[in-house]
Scaffold this motif. Structure first.
Motif, PDB file in Angstrom:
ATOM      1  N   ASP A   1       4.647 -10.477  -6.347  1.00 38.79           N
ATOM      2  CA  ASP A   1       3.928  -9.405  -7.068  1.00 38.79           C
ATOM      3  C   ASP A   1       3.154  -8.518  -5.961  1.00 38.79           C
ATOM      4  OD1 ASP A   1       4.144 -10.497  -9.387  1.00 38.79           O
ATOM      5  OD2 ASP A   1       2.437 -11.869  -9.535  1.00 38.79           O
ATOM      6  N   GLU A   2       2.872  -7.201  -6.101  1.00 42.22           N
ATOM      7  CA  GLU A   2       2.339  -6.292  -5.277  1.00 42.22           C
ATOM      8  C   GLU A   2       0.814  -6.885  -4.783  1.00 42.22           C
ATOM      9  OE1 GLU A   2       0.149  -1.866  -5.191  1.00 42.22           O
ATOM     10  OE2 GLU A   2       1.809  -2.313  -6.810  1.00 42.22           O
ATOM     11  N   ASP A   3       0.382  -7.622  -5.410  1.00 44.38           N
ATOM     12  CA  ASP A   3      -0.959  -8.050  -4.982  1.00 44.38           C
ATOM     13  C   ASP A   3      -0.906  -9.391  -4.498  1.00 44.38           C
ATOM     14  OD1 ASP A   3      -0.830  -8.766  -7.494  1.00 44.38           O
ATOM     15  OD2 ASP A   3      -2.774  -8.182  -8.113  1.00 44.38           O
TER      16      ASP A   3
ATOM     17  N   ASN B   1      -0.995  -2.443  -0.023  1.00 43.58           N
ATOM     18  CA  ASN B   1       0.026  -3.099   0.222  1.00 43.58           C
ATOM     19  C   ASN B   1       1.060  -2.095   0.906  1.00 43.58           C
ATOM     20  OD1 ASN B   1       2.500  -4.562   0.964  1.00 43.58           O
ATOM     21  ND2 ASN B   1       2.383  -5.760  -0.893  1.00 43.58           N
TER      22      ASN B   1
ATOM     23  N   ARG C   1       5.213  -2.608   1.945  1.00 42.81           N
ATOM     24  CA  ARG C   1       6.042  -2.324   0.600  1.00 42.81           C
ATOM     25  C   ARG C   1       5.760  -1.283  -0.159  1.00 42.81           C
ATOM     26  NH1 ARG C   1       6.518  -8.175  -2.279  1.00 42.81           N
ATOM     27  NH2 ARG C   1       7.395  -6.856  -3.998  1.00 42.81           N
ATOM     28  N   TYR C   2       4.638  -0.802  -0.236  1.00 40.34           N
ATOM     29  CA  TYR C   2       4.376   0.367  -1.343  1.00 40.34           C
ATOM     30  C   TYR C   2       3.928   1.717  -0.596  1.00 40.34           C
ATOM     31  CZ  TYR C   2       5.152  -3.399  -4.823  1.00 40.34           C
ATOM     32  OH  TYR C   2       5.804  -4.046  -5.661  1.00 40.34           O
TER      33      TYR C   2
ATOM     34  N   TYR D   1       2.846   2.801  -6.905  1.00 39.15           N
ATOM     35  CA  TYR D   1       2.268   1.458  -6.738  1.00 39.15           C
ATOM     36  C   TYR D   1       1.110   1.124  -7.787  1.00 39.15           C
ATOM     37  CZ  TYR D   1      -1.989   4.102  -5.329  1.00 39.15           C
ATOM     38  OH  TYR D   1      -3.199   4.837  -5.202  1.00 39.15           O
ATOM     39  N   THR D   2       0.466  -0.113  -7.747  1.00 42.84           N
ATOM     40  CA  THR D   2      -0.300  -0.299  -8.848  1.00 42.84           C
ATOM     41  C   THR D   2      -1.917  -0.554  -8.064  1.00 42.84           C
ATOM     42  OG1 THR D   2       1.245  -1.258 -10.117  1.00 42.84           O
ATOM     43  CG2 THR D   2      -0.960  -1.883 -10.696  1.00 42.84           C
TER      44      THR D   2
ATOM     45  N   GLN E   1       0.250  -9.648   3.187  1.00 45.55           N
ATOM     46  CA  GLN E   1       1.202  -9.995   2.115  1.00 45.55           C
ATOM     47  C   GLN E   1       1.579 -11.567   2.189  1.00 45.55           C
ATOM     48  OE1 GLN E   1       4.338  -7.694   0.560  1.00 45.55           O
ATOM     49  NE2 GLN E   1       5.555  -9.044   1.174  1.00 45.55           N
TER      50      GLN E   1
END
Length: 531
Positions: free
Chosen positions: A480-482, A422, A425-426, A431-432, A474
Protein backbone atom coordinates in the motif's frame (compact mmCIF):
# COMPACT_ATOMS: atom_id res chain seq x y z
CA UNK A 1 -7.77 17.58 11.93
CA UNK A 2 -8.41 20.45 14.29
CA UNK A 3 -6.17 20.87 17.32
CA UNK A 4 -7.74 19.62 20.55
CA UNK A 5 -5.22 21.42 22.73
CA UNK A 6 -4.79 24.93 24.04
CA UNK A 7 -1.29 26.03 25.07
CA UNK A 8 -1.68 28.51 27.93
CA UNK A 9 1.57 27.34 29.57
CA UNK A 10 3.46 28.64 26.53
CA UNK A 11 5.76 25.63 26.31
CA UNK A 12 6.16 26.38 22.59
CA UNK A 13 8.57 29.20 23.54
CA UNK A 14 11.24 26.53 24.11
CA UNK A 15 11.26 25.96 20.34
CA UNK A 16 12.78 29.42 19.93
CA UNK A 17 15.56 29.26 22.54
CA UNK A 18 19.29 29.01 21.88
CA UNK A 19 20.87 25.64 22.62
CA UNK A 20 24.44 24.33 22.63
CA UNK A 21 25.81 21.94 20.08
CA UNK A 22 26.95 18.51 21.33
CA UNK A 23 30.54 17.31 21.53
CA UNK A 24 29.52 13.65 21.31
CA UNK A 25 26.45 11.56 20.53
CA UNK A 26 23.82 11.16 23.23
CA UNK A 27 22.04 7.83 23.74
CA UNK A 28 18.24 7.98 23.58
CA UNK A 29 15.84 6.07 25.84
CA UNK A 30 13.61 3.94 23.61
CA UNK A 31 10.04 2.93 24.43
CA UNK A 32 8.19 0.71 21.98
CA UNK A 33 10.14 -1.07 19.28
CA UNK A 34 12.20 0.65 16.57
CA UNK A 35 11.29 -0.99 13.21
CA UNK A 36 14.20 -3.15 12.04
CA UNK A 37 14.23 -1.48 8.58
CA UNK A 38 15.24 1.86 10.13
CA UNK A 39 19.03 1.63 9.78
CA UNK A 40 20.19 5.07 8.73
CA UNK A 41 19.89 8.63 10.01
CA UNK A 42 17.16 11.22 10.36
CA UNK A 43 18.73 14.58 9.43
CA UNK A 44 17.02 17.87 10.31
CA UNK A 45 17.85 21.58 10.07
CA UNK A 46 16.63 24.65 11.88
CA UNK A 47 17.80 27.66 13.87
CA UNK A 48 19.77 26.96 17.07
CA UNK A 49 21.35 30.30 17.96
CA UNK A 50 18.81 33.07 18.48
CA UNK A 51 21.14 35.85 19.67
CA UNK A 52 24.83 36.77 19.41
CA UNK A 53 26.28 38.62 22.40
CA UNK A 54 23.57 41.20 23.26
CA UNK A 55 22.22 41.27 19.69
CA UNK A 56 19.04 39.27 19.07
CA UNK A 57 17.87 37.77 15.81
CA UNK A 58 14.32 38.96 15.16
CA UNK A 59 12.75 36.55 12.69
CA UNK A 60 12.06 32.81 12.69
CA UNK A 61 14.39 32.44 9.68
CA UNK A 62 17.32 34.32 11.20
CA UNK A 63 18.67 31.99 13.91
CA UNK A 64 21.92 30.29 12.94
CA UNK A 65 21.76 26.87 11.26
CA UNK A 66 21.93 23.86 13.55
CA UNK A 67 21.99 20.36 12.08
CA UNK A 68 20.42 17.48 14.02
CA UNK A 69 20.90 13.77 13.51
CA UNK A 70 19.19 10.72 15.01
CA UNK A 71 21.02 7.49 14.14
CA UNK A 72 19.29 4.09 14.10
CA UNK A 73 21.32 0.98 14.83
CA UNK A 74 20.13 -2.46 16.00
CA UNK A 75 16.99 -1.06 17.60
CA UNK A 76 18.94 1.63 19.44
CA UNK A 77 18.93 5.38 18.76
CA UNK A 78 21.54 8.10 19.34
CA UNK A 79 21.26 11.85 18.91
CA UNK A 80 23.86 14.40 17.78
CA UNK A 81 23.87 18.04 16.64
CA UNK A 82 26.30 20.64 15.40
CA UNK A 83 26.14 24.20 14.14
CA UNK A 84 26.88 24.51 10.43
CA UNK A 85 30.11 26.52 10.10
CA UNK A 86 28.72 29.05 7.63
CA UNK A 87 30.41 32.42 7.17
CA UNK A 88 27.40 34.00 8.89
CA UNK A 89 27.88 31.77 11.97
CA UNK A 90 31.68 31.82 12.19
CA UNK A 91 31.89 35.59 11.85
CA UNK A 92 29.06 36.16 14.34
CA UNK A 93 30.75 33.93 16.92
CA UNK A 94 34.16 35.51 16.28
CA UNK A 95 32.96 39.12 16.44
CA UNK A 96 30.20 38.46 19.03
CA UNK A 97 27.64 40.38 16.96
CA UNK A 98 25.36 39.93 13.94
CA UNK A 99 27.78 40.43 11.02
CA UNK A 100 25.70 39.36 8.00
CA UNK A 101 22.15 40.62 7.49
CA UNK A 102 19.58 37.84 7.83
CA UNK A 103 15.97 37.51 6.73
CA UNK A 104 14.58 39.87 9.37
CA UNK A 105 17.69 41.13 11.18
CA UNK A 106 19.88 43.94 9.86
CA UNK A 107 23.62 43.66 10.53
CA UNK A 108 24.99 47.02 11.61
CA UNK A 109 28.43 48.00 10.34
CA UNK A 110 31.36 47.26 12.61
CA UNK A 111 31.51 50.18 15.05
CA UNK A 112 35.32 49.77 15.28
CA UNK A 113 35.86 50.64 11.63
CA UNK A 114 36.18 54.32 10.73
CA UNK A 115 33.56 55.99 8.56
CA UNK A 116 35.67 55.73 5.37
CA UNK A 117 36.24 52.00 5.54
CA UNK A 118 32.55 51.50 6.40
CA UNK A 119 31.57 53.66 3.43
CA UNK A 120 33.70 51.57 1.07
CA UNK A 121 32.39 48.23 2.30
CA UNK A 122 28.89 49.50 1.48
CA UNK A 123 29.80 49.62 -2.17
CA UNK A 124 31.29 46.17 -2.46
CA UNK A 125 27.80 44.85 -3.08
CA UNK A 126 25.25 43.11 -0.92
CA UNK A 127 26.69 40.48 1.37
CA UNK A 128 24.16 37.68 1.05
CA UNK A 129 23.72 35.25 3.94
CA UNK A 130 24.77 31.61 3.66
CA UNK A 131 22.85 30.65 6.83
CA UNK A 132 21.58 27.27 5.57
CA UNK A 133 18.91 26.58 8.18
CA UNK A 134 16.06 25.32 6.00
CA UNK A 135 16.82 21.87 4.59
CA UNK A 136 19.35 19.23 3.56
CA UNK A 137 19.34 17.22 0.32
CA UNK A 138 21.65 15.02 -1.78
CA UNK A 139 23.45 16.06 -4.98
CA UNK A 140 25.28 13.07 -6.47
CA UNK A 141 27.00 11.38 -3.55
CA UNK A 142 27.25 14.57 -1.48
CA UNK A 143 24.83 16.29 0.88
CA UNK A 144 24.08 20.00 1.05
CA UNK A 145 22.42 22.18 3.67
CA UNK A 146 20.36 24.92 2.05
CA UNK A 147 18.54 28.17 2.58
CA UNK A 148 17.02 30.31 -0.20
CA UNK A 149 20.01 32.34 -1.34
CA UNK A 150 22.63 31.38 -3.95
CA UNK A 151 24.74 29.57 -1.33
CA UNK A 152 24.49 25.90 -0.43
CA UNK A 153 26.82 24.27 2.10
CA UNK A 154 28.32 20.83 1.69
CA UNK A 155 28.20 18.81 4.93
CA UNK A 156 29.45 15.44 6.10
CA UNK A 157 26.24 13.74 7.23
CA UNK A 158 28.15 11.25 9.44
CA UNK A 159 30.16 13.74 11.51
CA UNK A 160 28.06 16.87 10.72
CA UNK A 161 31.30 18.67 9.83
CA UNK A 162 30.96 21.58 7.42
CA UNK A 163 32.95 20.88 4.24
CA UNK A 164 32.55 23.83 1.87
CA UNK A 165 30.37 26.71 0.74
CA UNK A 166 29.18 26.53 -2.88
CA UNK A 167 27.92 29.57 -4.80
CA UNK A 168 25.39 28.41 -7.42
CA UNK A 169 25.89 31.73 -9.27
CA UNK A 170 29.25 30.36 -10.43
CA UNK A 171 27.51 27.60 -12.37
CA UNK A 172 24.17 28.91 -13.67
CA UNK A 173 22.30 32.19 -14.20
CA UNK A 174 20.38 32.31 -10.94
CA UNK A 175 20.05 34.70 -7.97
CA UNK A 176 19.16 31.97 -5.51
CA UNK A 177 17.67 28.49 -5.37
CA UNK A 178 14.92 27.05 -3.18
CA UNK A 179 15.44 24.56 -0.37
CA UNK A 180 12.84 22.32 -2.07
CA UNK A 181 14.42 20.69 -5.11
CA UNK A 182 12.79 17.72 -6.84
CA UNK A 183 14.97 14.63 -6.97
CA UNK A 184 14.33 11.88 -9.50
CA UNK A 185 14.87 8.19 -8.88
CA UNK A 186 18.25 8.28 -10.66
CA UNK A 187 19.44 11.22 -8.52
CA UNK A 188 18.82 14.04 -11.01
CA UNK A 189 18.09 17.25 -9.09
CA UNK A 190 15.79 20.01 -10.36
CA UNK A 191 15.46 23.39 -8.66
CA UNK A 192 14.12 26.88 -9.42
CA UNK A 193 15.26 30.43 -8.75
CA UNK A 194 14.84 33.91 -10.17
CA UNK A 195 17.39 35.22 -12.64
CA UNK A 196 18.08 38.02 -15.10
CA UNK A 197 16.14 37.00 -18.19
CA UNK A 198 15.96 38.46 -21.67
CA UNK A 199 16.01 42.21 -22.17
CA UNK A 200 17.18 42.95 -18.62
CA UNK A 201 13.93 41.84 -17.06
CA UNK A 202 13.50 39.24 -14.35
CA UNK A 203 12.59 35.61 -15.05
CA UNK A 204 12.73 32.24 -13.29
CA UNK A 205 15.06 29.45 -14.31
CA UNK A 206 14.66 25.73 -13.72
CA UNK A 207 18.09 24.23 -13.14
CA UNK A 208 18.98 20.59 -13.68
CA UNK A 209 21.90 18.97 -11.83
CA UNK A 210 22.69 15.49 -13.20
CA UNK A 211 23.12 12.39 -11.01
CA UNK A 212 26.45 10.94 -9.82
CA UNK A 213 28.99 11.06 -12.66
CA UNK A 214 30.83 7.94 -13.81
CA UNK A 215 34.16 9.77 -13.62
CA UNK A 216 33.33 10.87 -10.04
CA UNK A 217 33.43 14.55 -11.07
CA UNK A 218 31.14 16.98 -9.24
CA UNK A 219 27.62 16.95 -10.78
CA UNK A 220 27.23 20.65 -9.87
CA UNK A 221 29.86 21.43 -12.55
CA UNK A 222 27.36 20.12 -15.10
CA UNK A 223 24.36 22.18 -13.85
CA UNK A 224 22.25 23.52 -16.70
CA UNK A 225 19.21 25.76 -17.08
CA UNK A 226 16.54 23.64 -18.79
CA UNK A 227 13.67 26.12 -19.13
CA UNK A 228 12.81 29.72 -18.28
CA UNK A 229 9.50 31.10 -16.98
CA UNK A 230 8.70 34.77 -17.59
CA UNK A 231 8.06 37.15 -14.68
CA UNK A 232 4.78 39.06 -14.45
CA UNK A 233 6.66 42.18 -13.29
CA UNK A 234 9.91 43.25 -14.81
CA UNK A 235 11.89 44.10 -11.67
CA UNK A 236 9.78 42.37 -9.04
CA UNK A 237 10.00 38.60 -9.02
CA UNK A 238 7.58 36.62 -6.87
CA UNK A 239 8.83 34.90 -3.77
CA UNK A 240 9.32 31.21 -4.68
CA UNK A 241 9.65 28.52 -2.03
CA UNK A 242 8.89 25.37 -4.06
CA UNK A 243 7.55 24.22 -7.42
CA UNK A 244 5.63 21.26 -8.85
CA UNK A 245 6.92 18.50 -11.09
CA UNK A 246 5.14 15.62 -12.84
CA UNK A 247 6.62 12.97 -15.13
CA UNK A 248 6.61 15.37 -18.09
CA UNK A 249 5.97 18.90 -16.78
CA UNK A 250 7.11 21.60 -14.39
CA UNK A 251 4.49 23.70 -12.60
CA UNK A 252 5.42 27.14 -11.31
CA UNK A 253 2.93 29.14 -9.23
CA UNK A 254 3.66 32.89 -9.38
CA UNK A 255 2.02 34.46 -6.33
CA UNK A 256 1.38 38.17 -5.65
CA UNK A 257 4.07 38.25 -2.93
CA UNK A 258 6.93 40.15 -4.59
CA UNK A 259 10.57 40.94 -3.92
CA UNK A 260 11.31 44.57 -4.77
CA UNK A 261 14.77 44.05 -6.28
CA UNK A 262 15.52 47.74 -6.71
CA UNK A 263 14.82 48.28 -3.03
CA UNK A 264 16.89 45.21 -2.25
CA UNK A 265 19.88 46.54 -4.16
CA UNK A 266 19.73 50.24 -3.29
CA UNK A 267 18.29 50.48 0.18
CA UNK A 268 20.19 47.56 1.66
CA UNK A 269 23.46 49.23 2.49
CA UNK A 270 22.32 52.80 2.85
CA UNK A 271 19.18 52.58 4.96
CA UNK A 272 19.70 49.43 6.97
CA UNK A 273 17.21 47.09 5.30
CA UNK A 274 16.78 43.38 5.84
CA UNK A 275 15.21 40.90 3.41
CA UNK A 276 11.75 41.26 5.00
CA UNK A 277 11.76 45.01 4.17
CA UNK A 278 12.04 44.18 0.46
CA UNK A 279 8.79 42.20 0.21
CA UNK A 280 5.58 43.77 -1.02
CA UNK A 281 2.28 42.53 -2.41
CA UNK A 282 0.93 43.21 -5.88
CA UNK A 283 -2.75 43.48 -5.02
CA UNK A 284 -3.92 43.46 -8.63
CA UNK A 285 -2.01 40.45 -9.94
CA UNK A 286 -3.80 37.43 -8.46
CA UNK A 287 -1.99 34.10 -8.83
CA UNK A 288 -0.50 32.92 -12.12
CA UNK A 289 0.05 29.25 -12.95
CA UNK A 290 2.83 28.50 -15.42
CA UNK A 291 3.65 25.16 -17.01
CA UNK A 292 6.60 23.94 -19.05
CA UNK A 293 7.57 20.69 -20.73
CA UNK A 294 10.37 18.94 -18.94
CA UNK A 295 12.39 17.18 -21.58
CA UNK A 296 13.27 19.00 -23.72
CA UNK A 297 12.47 22.05 -21.59
CA UNK A 298 9.88 24.24 -23.31
CA UNK A 299 7.68 26.98 -21.82
CA UNK A 300 4.01 26.54 -22.72
CA UNK A 301 2.60 30.00 -23.35
CA UNK A 302 -0.90 29.56 -21.91
CA UNK A 303 -2.28 31.96 -19.32
CA UNK A 304 -3.78 30.38 -16.20
CA UNK A 305 -4.95 32.65 -13.39
CA UNK A 306 -6.55 32.30 -9.97
CA UNK A 307 -7.47 34.37 -6.93
CA UNK A 308 -4.50 35.67 -4.90
CA UNK A 309 -2.80 33.19 -2.56
CA UNK A 310 0.44 32.99 -0.67
CA UNK A 311 2.14 29.65 -1.12
CA UNK A 312 5.21 27.95 0.27
CA UNK A 313 4.75 24.24 -0.23
CA UNK A 314 3.55 22.14 -3.11
CA UNK A 315 2.23 18.77 -1.92
CA UNK A 316 2.28 16.90 -5.23
CA UNK A 317 1.35 17.27 -8.90
CA UNK A 318 0.45 14.64 -11.51
CA UNK A 319 -0.92 14.24 -15.02
CA UNK A 320 -4.27 12.63 -15.75
CA UNK A 321 -6.18 12.47 -19.06
CA UNK A 322 -4.80 15.71 -20.48
CA UNK A 323 -4.82 17.64 -17.19
CA UNK A 324 -2.21 18.51 -14.58
CA UNK A 325 -3.54 18.17 -11.04
CA UNK A 326 -1.71 20.46 -8.59
CA UNK A 327 -2.14 20.06 -4.82
CA UNK A 328 -0.67 22.72 -2.57
CA UNK A 329 -0.83 24.41 0.83
CA UNK A 330 -2.36 27.83 0.20
CA UNK A 331 -2.78 30.94 2.34
CA UNK A 332 -5.70 33.04 1.11
CA UNK A 333 -5.06 36.58 -0.07
CA UNK A 334 -1.96 38.52 -1.05
CA UNK A 335 -0.41 39.27 2.34
CA UNK A 336 2.97 37.70 3.09
CA UNK A 337 2.55 35.08 5.83
CA UNK A 338 6.15 35.62 7.00
CA UNK A 339 4.91 38.93 8.47
CA UNK A 340 3.45 36.79 11.27
CA UNK A 341 6.62 34.81 11.99
CA UNK A 342 8.60 37.39 13.95
CA UNK A 343 10.05 35.69 17.02
CA UNK A 344 8.34 38.22 19.29
CA UNK A 345 4.96 37.03 17.91
CA UNK A 346 5.81 33.36 18.32
CA UNK A 347 7.12 33.79 21.87
CA UNK A 348 4.08 35.78 23.07
CA UNK A 349 1.54 34.50 25.58
CA UNK A 350 -0.98 32.07 24.10
CA UNK A 351 -3.85 34.59 24.03
CA UNK A 352 -1.60 37.08 22.19
CA UNK A 353 -0.42 34.41 19.75
CA UNK A 354 -4.04 33.65 18.90
CA UNK A 355 -4.97 37.33 18.51
CA UNK A 356 -2.15 37.92 16.03
CA UNK A 357 -2.88 34.76 14.03
CA UNK A 358 -6.53 35.71 13.57
CA UNK A 359 -5.36 38.68 11.46
CA UNK A 360 -3.18 36.49 9.22
CA UNK A 361 -4.18 34.95 5.87
CA UNK A 362 -6.25 31.77 6.26
CA UNK A 363 -4.60 28.44 5.41
CA UNK A 364 -6.23 25.90 3.08
CA UNK A 365 -5.21 22.74 1.22
CA UNK A 366 -6.20 23.25 -2.41
CA UNK A 367 -6.33 21.22 -5.60
CA UNK A 368 -6.03 23.11 -8.90
CA UNK A 369 -6.53 21.43 -12.27
CA UNK A 370 -4.73 22.82 -15.33
CA UNK A 371 -6.01 21.74 -18.77
CA UNK A 372 -3.18 21.08 -21.24
CA UNK A 373 -5.49 21.36 -24.22
CA UNK A 374 -7.10 24.79 -24.44
CA UNK A 375 -9.09 25.96 -27.47
CA UNK A 376 -10.46 29.46 -28.07
CA UNK A 377 -13.95 28.24 -28.99
CA UNK A 378 -14.51 26.70 -25.58
CA UNK A 379 -14.67 29.96 -23.66
CA UNK A 380 -17.13 30.31 -20.82
CA UNK A 381 -17.46 26.61 -19.99
CA UNK A 382 -15.61 24.44 -17.48
CA UNK A 383 -12.76 22.67 -19.26
CA UNK A 384 -12.10 20.16 -16.45
CA UNK A 385 -13.65 16.78 -17.19
CA UNK A 386 -11.97 14.70 -14.47
CA UNK A 387 -14.79 12.91 -12.62
CA UNK A 388 -13.21 13.05 -9.15
CA UNK A 389 -12.70 16.79 -8.62
CA UNK A 390 -14.81 19.93 -8.32
CA UNK A 391 -11.87 22.13 -9.43
CA UNK A 392 -12.72 24.12 -12.55
CA UNK A 393 -10.91 25.89 -15.39
CA UNK A 394 -12.90 28.45 -17.40
CA UNK A 395 -11.60 30.29 -20.43
CA UNK A 396 -12.19 34.04 -20.75
CA UNK A 397 -12.59 36.00 -23.97
CA UNK A 398 -8.99 37.25 -23.71
CA UNK A 399 -7.72 33.67 -23.95
CA UNK A 400 -6.74 33.37 -20.30
CA UNK A 401 -8.14 30.53 -18.21
CA UNK A 402 -9.45 31.10 -14.69
CA UNK A 403 -8.76 28.30 -12.19
CA UNK A 404 -11.05 27.67 -9.22
CA UNK A 405 -9.68 25.13 -6.76
CA UNK A 406 -11.26 22.23 -4.93
CA UNK A 407 -10.66 22.65 -1.19
CA UNK A 408 -9.22 19.44 0.27
CA UNK A 409 -8.93 20.71 3.84
CA UNK A 410 -9.88 23.93 5.61
CA UNK A 411 -10.30 24.93 9.25
CA UNK A 412 -9.91 28.44 10.73
CA UNK A 413 -6.32 29.19 11.85
CA UNK A 414 -5.42 25.48 11.56
CA UNK A 415 -2.82 24.91 8.85
CA UNK A 416 -1.85 21.65 7.16
CA UNK A 417 1.76 22.61 6.37
CA UNK A 418 5.26 21.19 5.76
CA UNK A 419 3.55 18.49 3.66
CA UNK A 420 5.13 15.13 2.82
CA UNK A 421 4.07 12.15 0.70
CA UNK A 422 5.46 8.74 -0.19
CA UNK A 423 7.73 10.67 -2.56
CA UNK A 424 9.90 7.81 -3.83
CA UNK A 425 6.92 5.97 -5.27
CA UNK A 426 4.31 8.70 -5.76
CA UNK A 427 6.19 11.96 -6.41
CA UNK A 428 4.72 13.34 -9.67
CA UNK A 429 2.14 10.52 -9.79
CA UNK A 430 -1.54 10.09 -8.93
CA UNK A 431 -1.49 9.54 -5.15
CA UNK A 432 -3.85 9.26 -2.18
CA UNK A 433 -2.12 10.33 1.05
CA UNK A 434 -0.43 13.47 2.30
CA UNK A 435 1.11 13.93 5.76
CA UNK A 436 1.79 17.27 7.42
CA UNK A 437 2.64 19.27 10.48
CA UNK A 438 -0.50 20.85 11.94
CA UNK A 439 -0.09 24.50 12.86
CA UNK A 440 -2.53 25.84 15.45
CA UNK A 441 -2.36 29.67 15.12
CA UNK A 442 1.22 29.12 13.76
CA UNK A 443 2.23 26.92 16.71
CA UNK A 444 3.09 23.35 15.57
CA UNK A 445 1.06 20.99 17.77
CA UNK A 446 0.01 17.93 15.79
CA UNK A 447 0.82 15.52 12.99
CA UNK A 448 -1.88 15.11 10.32
CA UNK A 449 -2.71 12.71 7.54
CA UNK A 450 -5.09 13.55 4.70
CA UNK A 451 -6.66 11.26 2.11
CA UNK A 452 -6.78 13.66 -0.85
CA UNK A 453 -9.43 11.52 -2.58
CA UNK A 454 -11.96 11.15 0.26
CA UNK A 455 -10.81 14.10 2.48
CA UNK A 456 -10.66 11.74 5.46
CA UNK A 457 -8.19 12.92 8.13
CA UNK A 458 -6.16 11.43 10.98
CA UNK A 459 -4.36 13.26 13.80
CA UNK A 460 -1.63 12.52 16.33
CA UNK A 461 -1.38 14.89 19.29
CA UNK A 462 0.02 15.00 22.80
CA UNK A 463 -0.42 17.57 25.57
CA UNK A 464 2.36 20.20 25.65
CA UNK A 465 3.97 18.47 22.64
CA UNK A 466 5.33 20.36 19.65
CA UNK A 467 6.28 18.14 16.70
CA UNK A 468 8.10 18.95 13.44
CA UNK A 469 7.54 18.05 9.78
CA UNK A 470 6.82 14.30 9.50
CA UNK A 471 9.06 12.38 7.09
CA UNK A 472 7.67 9.23 5.45
CA UNK A 473 9.81 6.09 5.33
CA UNK A 474 8.37 3.20 3.37
CA UNK A 475 8.36 -0.37 4.71
CA UNK A 476 10.77 -2.37 2.48
CA UNK A 477 8.15 -4.81 1.13
CA UNK A 478 5.34 -2.23 1.05
CA UNK A 479 2.22 -2.93 -1.00
CA UNK A 480 0.00 0.00 0.00
CA UNK A 481 0.97 3.63 -0.53
CA UNK A 482 0.88 4.26 3.23
CA UNK A 483 2.81 1.14 4.29
CA UNK A 484 5.52 2.80 6.33
CA UNK A 485 6.31 5.04 9.27
CA UNK A 486 6.49 8.77 9.92
CA UNK A 487 9.51 10.24 11.71
CA UNK A 488 9.16 13.51 13.60
CA UNK A 489 11.02 15.30 16.39
CA UNK A 490 8.79 16.37 19.26
CA UNK A 491 9.64 19.07 21.79
CA UNK A 492 7.99 18.27 25.14
CA UNK A 493 9.23 21.10 27.37
CA UNK A 494 7.48 19.98 30.55
CA UNK A 495 8.59 16.34 30.37
CA UNK A 496 11.47 14.76 32.28
CA UNK A 497 13.22 14.25 28.94
CA UNK A 498 12.28 17.39 27.00
CA UNK A 499 12.54 16.07 23.42
CA UNK A 500 12.08 12.85 21.53
CA UNK A 501 12.09 11.27 18.12
CA UNK A 502 8.60 9.91 17.49
CA UNK A 503 7.84 7.04 15.11
CA UNK A 504 4.22 6.76 13.97
CA UNK A 505 2.50 4.13 11.88
CA UNK A 506 1.70 5.98 8.64
CA UNK A 507 -1.59 4.08 8.23
CA UNK A 508 -3.38 5.32 11.36
CA UNK A 509 -0.85 7.62 13.12
CA UNK A 510 -0.63 5.25 16.09
CA UNK A 511 2.63 5.40 18.02
CA UNK A 512 5.18 2.72 17.13
CA UNK A 513 8.08 3.93 19.29
CA UNK A 514 9.77 6.97 20.73
CA UNK A 515 13.42 7.73 21.54
CA UNK A 516 13.72 10.37 24.28
CA UNK A 517 16.77 12.54 24.92
CA UNK A 518 17.85 14.57 27.96
CA UNK A 519 18.33 17.84 26.02
CA UNK A 520 15.87 20.31 24.56
CA UNK A 521 15.62 20.50 20.76
CA UNK A 522 14.57 23.79 19.11
CA UNK A 523 12.35 24.16 16.06
CA UNK A 524 13.43 22.36 12.86
CA UNK A 525 12.06 23.08 9.39
CA UNK A 526 12.93 20.36 6.90
CA UNK A 527 15.12 17.31 6.68
CA UNK A 528 15.49 13.86 5.19
CA UNK A 529 15.84 10.22 6.11
CA UNK A 530 19.17 8.88 4.84
CA UNK A 531 19.02 5.04 4.70
Amino acid sequence: MVSRFEHPAGGYRKLFETCEELSETVPATVTGRIPSFLKGSLLRLGPGLFEVGDEPFYHLFDGQALMHKFDFKNGQVTYFRKFVRTDAYVRAITEKRVVITEFGTFAYPDPCKNIFSRFFTYFQGVEVTDNCLVSVYPIGEDYYAATETNYITKVNTDTLETLKKVDMCNYVNINGVTAHPHIERDGTVYNIGNCMGKGASLAYNIVRIPPTQKDKSDPIDKSKVVVQFPSYQRFKPSYVHSFGMTDNYFVFVETPVKINLLKFLSAWSIRGCNYMDCFESNESQGTLFHIAKKDPGEYIDLKFKGAPIGMFHHINAFEDQGFIVVDLCAWKGFEFVYNYLWLANLRANWEEVKKAAVLAPQPEVRRYVIPLDVHKEEQGKNLVSLPYTTATATMYADGSTWLEPEVLFSSPHQAFEFPQINYKRYGGKNYTYAYALGLNHFIPDRICKLNVKTKETWVWQGPDSYPSEPLFVQTPDAVDEDDGVLLTIVAAPGAQRPAYLLILNAKDLSEVARAEVECTIPVTFHGMYKP
